[in-house]
Motif scaffolding. Sequence first.
Motif, short mmCIF file in Angstrom:
data_model
loop_
_atom_site.label_atom_id
_atom_site.label_comp_id
_atom_site.label_asym_id
_atom_site.label_seq_id
_atom_site.Cartn_x
_atom_site.Cartn_y
_atom_site.Cartn_z
N ALA A 26 13.18 8.95 -12.97
CA ALA A 26 12.62 8.26 -13.95
C ALA A 26 13.12 6.89 -14.08
CB ALA A 26 12.81 9.10 -15.30
N GLY A 27 12.13 5.87 -14.10
CA GLY A 27 12.53 4.58 -14.15
C GLY A 27 12.27 3.87 -12.85
N SER A 28 12.16 4.60 -11.67
CA SER A 28 11.69 4.15 -10.55
C SER A 28 10.48 3.87 -10.18
CB SER A 28 12.33 4.98 -9.29
OG SER A 28 11.59 6.03 -9.19
N GLY A 29 10.11 2.73 -9.47
CA GLY A 29 8.61 2.51 -8.84
C GLY A 29 8.00 3.97 -8.54
N ILE A 30 8.75 4.29 -7.37
CA ILE A 30 8.00 5.34 -6.79
C ILE A 30 7.82 6.54 -7.62
CG2 ILE A 30 8.37 7.31 -4.87
CD1 ILE A 30 7.48 4.78 -3.79
N GLY A 31 8.69 6.75 -8.65
CA GLY A 31 8.50 7.84 -9.64
C GLY A 31 7.47 7.58 -10.37
N ALA B 233 5.65 13.09 -0.05
CA ALA B 233 6.15 12.00 -0.92
C ALA B 233 5.34 10.81 -0.92
CB ALA B 233 7.62 11.67 -0.76
N LEU B 234 5.16 10.02 -1.91
CA LEU B 234 4.47 8.66 -1.79
C LEU B 234 5.50 7.61 -1.30
CD1 LEU B 234 2.05 8.15 -4.85
CD2 LEU B 234 1.74 9.50 -2.85
N LEU B 235 5.11 6.98 -0.20
CA LEU B 235 5.89 6.00 0.30
C LEU B 235 5.15 5.01 0.57
CD1 LEU B 235 7.86 8.28 2.82
CD2 LEU B 235 9.03 7.34 0.87
N SER B 236 5.91 3.43 0.69
CA SER B 236 5.14 2.27 1.22
C SER B 236 4.63 2.31 2.42
CB SER B 236 6.25 1.20 1.31
OG SER B 236 5.58 0.04 1.89
N SER B 237 3.65 2.17 2.94
CA SER B 237 2.80 2.14 4.18
C SER B 237 4.00 1.60 5.20
CB SER B 237 1.71 1.74 4.26
OG SER B 237 1.60 0.30 4.00
N ARG B 238 4.85 0.64 4.78
CA ARG B 238 5.92 -0.01 5.83
C ARG B 238 6.96 0.80 5.89
NH1 ARG B 238 4.16 -4.22 2.07
NH2 ARG B 238 3.04 -5.83 3.03
N ASN C 299 17.40 8.26 -4.10
CA ASN C 299 17.64 7.23 -3.01
C ASN C 299 16.41 7.32 -1.97
OD1 ASN C 299 18.45 6.85 0.15
ND2 ASN C 299 20.05 6.05 -1.21
N SER C 300 15.62 6.26 -1.73
CA SER C 300 14.54 6.05 -0.82
C SER C 300 14.68 6.54 0.43
CB SER C 300 13.93 4.72 -1.22
OG SER C 300 13.59 4.37 -2.39
N GLY C 301 15.72 6.00 1.03
CA GLY C 301 16.14 6.25 2.44
C GLY C 301 16.38 8.00 2.43
N LEU C 302 16.96 8.51 1.44
CA LEU C 302 16.89 10.12 1.79
C LEU C 302 15.61 10.89 1.79
CD1 LEU C 302 18.74 12.66 1.97
CD2 LEU C 302 19.19 12.58 -0.38
N ILE C 303 14.81 10.43 0.86
CA ILE C 303 13.43 10.63 0.63
C ILE C 303 12.63 10.75 1.99
CG2 ILE C 303 11.13 10.23 -0.34
CD1 ILE C 303 12.12 9.54 -2.77
N GLN D 99 0.89 -1.20 0.25
CA GLN D 99 0.00 -0.08 -0.06
C GLN D 99 0.88 1.13 0.03
OE1 GLN D 99 -3.85 0.56 0.30
NE2 GLN D 99 -2.68 2.15 -0.38
N LEU D 100 0.70 1.87 -1.03
CA LEU D 100 1.33 3.33 -1.10
C LEU D 100 0.46 4.48 -0.04
CD1 LEU D 100 2.59 3.70 -4.73
CD2 LEU D 100 3.96 3.17 -2.74
N VAL D 101 1.20 5.47 0.53
CA VAL D 101 0.47 6.48 1.11
C VAL D 101 1.15 7.70 0.86
CG1 VAL D 101 -0.33 4.95 3.02
CG2 VAL D 101 1.88 6.22 3.01
N LYS D 102 0.34 8.69 0.85
CA LYS D 102 0.95 10.23 1.02
C LYS D 102 1.40 10.63 2.39
CE LYS D 102 -2.00 13.83 0.32
NZ LYS D 102 -2.83 14.46 -0.59
N ALA D 103 2.83 10.97 2.52
CA ALA D 103 3.44 11.06 3.68
C ALA D 103 4.13 12.68 3.69
CB ALA D 103 4.61 10.21 4.14
N GLY D 104 4.06 13.34 4.66
CA GLY D 104 4.80 14.41 5.01
C GLY D 104 3.83 15.72 4.90
N THR D 105 4.68 16.90 5.11
CA THR D 105 3.74 18.18 5.38
C THR D 105 3.10 18.59 4.10
OG1 THR D 105 5.10 18.19 7.35
CG2 THR D 105 3.94 20.21 6.59
N PRO D 106 2.22 19.08 3.82
CA PRO D 106 1.55 19.73 2.66
C PRO D 106 2.05 21.08 2.30
CG PRO D 106 -0.12 19.85 4.18
CD PRO D 106 0.99 19.05 4.88
#
Length: 276
Positions: free
Chosen positions: A180-185, A222-227, A207-211, A164-171
């Motif tokens: 480009a080329g990544s799943g999250i992108g 950002a969109l992130l995995s709920s996990r 880098n997903s960790g930096l996001i 499950q993807l979720v919207k995470a962070g401050t609007p």
Amino acid sequence: MFKFLETFMVVYRTHSFSLAAQQLFITQPTVSNQIKQLESQLHTELFERKSRRESVPTPAADILYKRSAKILDDWHDIHTEIVDLQASKKAHVRFGISQTISRILFAKIANQLNLTEPHINYDVTVSNSEGVLTQLEDYQIDLGIIEKPLVTEHVKRISIGKDQLVKAGTPTGTWITREAGSGIGYYTEQYFREADIQPIRLIHVNNSGLIRRIVSTGVGQALLSSRDVPENVQVETLGNTFIRDFYLLVRDEDLQVPLLTSVTELITQVSKKMTI
């Protein structure tokens, strides 16, 4: 010969001797010399030099490129078999995985391999989803695990789990996404279209960790995995539309290889335990 073929494949993909040199961490004259020696052995021209920066493959290069990846893979297998025979005779698998897979799934796979298949040696390369597919097509890896729904000839795509993807962070109007080329992108662009969002500022990070770390500071969303959401970060559920699959990629010709079949079954079992 094999080193020449590796150099040739990079030049073929980049259409550039200088870019190939940068990717291979060698000098441009070395690239040119290796291609010349290969052309000499084949008695044909492989690239038409259009300019200092562009080299166009000839029909002979097209033929060679189609065969080179298989030749190099066969050589790798021979080398691996001999090394394994001389050392511990252990099996060996090369994994290519996307960054999200590296963060939330592969450690569990590694643990299960250690418990049930301790005789298997393996290497892991982390890239984006399209990079993993390219590595598989070029015989640089044996199995790929990604989250972007890519399709190509001669590669079997097996769904092994849901995420499950979720919207995470401050609007704040700022969005952070992958390249480009990544799943999250890929899924972030899909979300922008469906929600009719025009970010005030868009930051690309490979880098997903930096996001995750940027989102945790309150810079934006950002969109992130709920996990994979940092603690104390605002989250908005996106619903079933943004439940994505995790995919295992394997070449058609390798579907009946006993070692890869065994590892594929193990990966599927581990992934099924990660229900959303």
